[in-house]
Design a protein around this motif. Structure first.
Motif, PDB file in Angstrom:
ATOM      1  N   ARG A   1       0.841  -1.201   0.000  1.00 27.23           N
ATOM      2  CA  ARG A   1       0.000   0.000   0.000  1.00 27.23           C
ATOM      3  C   ARG A   1       0.875   1.250   0.000  1.00 27.23           C
ATOM      4  NH1 ARG A   1      -4.777   1.127   4.321  1.00 27.23           N
ATOM      5  NH2 ARG A   1      -5.664  -0.698   3.274  1.00 27.23           N
TER       6      ARG A   1
ATOM      7  N   ASP B   1       1.139   4.225  -2.884  1.00 26.60           N
ATOM      8  CA  ASP B   1       0.963   5.635  -2.512  1.00 26.60           C
ATOM      9  C   ASP B   1       2.158   6.450  -2.989  1.00 26.60           C
ATOM     10  OD1 ASP B   1       0.499   8.085  -1.339  1.00 26.60           O
ATOM     11  OD2 ASP B   1       0.519   7.358   0.727  1.00 26.60           O
TER      12      ASP B   1
ATOM     13  N   ARG C   1       2.716   9.641  -5.959  1.00 26.18           N
ATOM     14  CA  ARG C   1       3.192  10.994  -5.693  1.00 26.18           C
ATOM     15  C   ARG C   1       3.918  11.602  -6.897  1.00 26.18           C
ATOM     16  NH1 ARG C   1       2.432  12.257   0.059  1.00 26.18           N
ATOM     17  NH2 ARG C   1       1.229  10.456   0.763  1.00 26.18           N
TER      18      ARG C   1
ATOM     19  N   PHE D   1       5.359  12.395   1.729  1.00 24.55           N
ATOM     20  CA  PHE D   1       5.339  10.965   2.032  1.00 24.55           C
ATOM     21  C   PHE D   1       6.473  10.604   2.990  1.00 24.55           C
ATOM     22  CE2 PHE D   1       6.591   6.590   1.495  1.00 24.55           C
ATOM     23  CZ  PHE D   1       5.390   5.894   1.421  1.00 24.55           C
TER      24      PHE D   1
END
Length: 238
Positions: free
Chosen positions: A67, A71, A75, A98
């Motif tokens: 996950r 993500d 970005r 992040f």
């Protein structure tokens, strides 16, 4: 008036909840320091129930890594609109968002994950899976940068520039996490400058790269990151 009855989660919903809880804990502390008991407590369930959904901490960690990797790869997605320097700066800001949010987890991801398994074969499989996730993030970043440059088939020199810059962004973020001694905003701009500098050095050796560099800077505004780099360099001249 609430009856206090809790809704029973479906299997996939519970799995996703556990992944989210684990990712949050792994983001704040090294995964080696997070126990199944903590994950169970944070999720509001028993330890045996965690094992009902995941065979062990390693499988839960890998799901959380997946996950996080998805993500992180996201970005680098940025609409191909406006000057390139500004686009890259927005990407770097999201990248550092992040890194800031998932410090220990980001470090573990980039360094191959935690030693959560003593089983040699299982640990080897885990390292392979982690490396595959890291490579998927790097490839997503690479593809996005080529898209921003308007290139579908990169030359050997351009590939070297882009992949070197991605590695530089990773190592810069890891060093920044160790004490955060340089202001984050400065590093975000510096990395955009680094991209232009790498491209400029390559352009000095290759006409195709020189042509690409001219395309990169032709629409840059006077107050953009690339123009700022030129100004800073000129101020250093005697």
């Amino acid at each position: 008036m609430s009856t206090g009855v809790r809704r029973r989660m479906g299997v996939e919903e519970r799995r996703q909840q556990l992944i989210g809880v684990a990712l949050d804990l792994f983001s704040r502390r090294s995964p080696d320091e997070v126990s199944i008991d903590e994950i169970a407590s944070a999720a509001g369930i028993s330890r045996p129930l965690v094992y009902h959904y995941f065979p062990g901490k390693l499988s839960l960690y890998e799901a959380a890594l997946k996950r996080a990797a998805e993500d992180l790869a996201g970005r680098f997605a940025e609409p191909r609109e406006g000057p390139l320097g500004a686009r890259l700066l927005r990407v770097m800001r999201r990248f550092f968002d992040f890194v800031d949010e998932h410090g220990p987890g980001f470090s573990a991801l980039m360094r191959g994950g935690p030693a959560v398994s003593a089983d040699g074969v299982h640990a080897k499989d885990h390292v392979s899976a982690t490396n595959a996730l890291i490579d998927s993030v790097r490839q997503a970043a690479y593809d996005q940068i080529l898209s921003h440059l308007g290139v579908t088939d990169a030359s050997a020199r351009l590939e070297l520039v882009v992949r070197s810059w991605i590695s530089l962004a990773e190592s810069t973020a890891l060093l920044w996490l160790d004490g955060r001694r340089v202001p984050r905003a400065e590093l975000e701009v510096q990395l955009v400058h680094d991209f232009a500098a790498l491209a400029a050095v390559s352009a000095a050796h290759d006409e195709d790269m020189a042509a690409l560099l001219r395309t990169m800077v032709e629409d840059e505004p006077a107050d953009g990151p690339f123009a700022e780099l030129v100004g800073r360099l000129m101020s250093l001249a005697p």
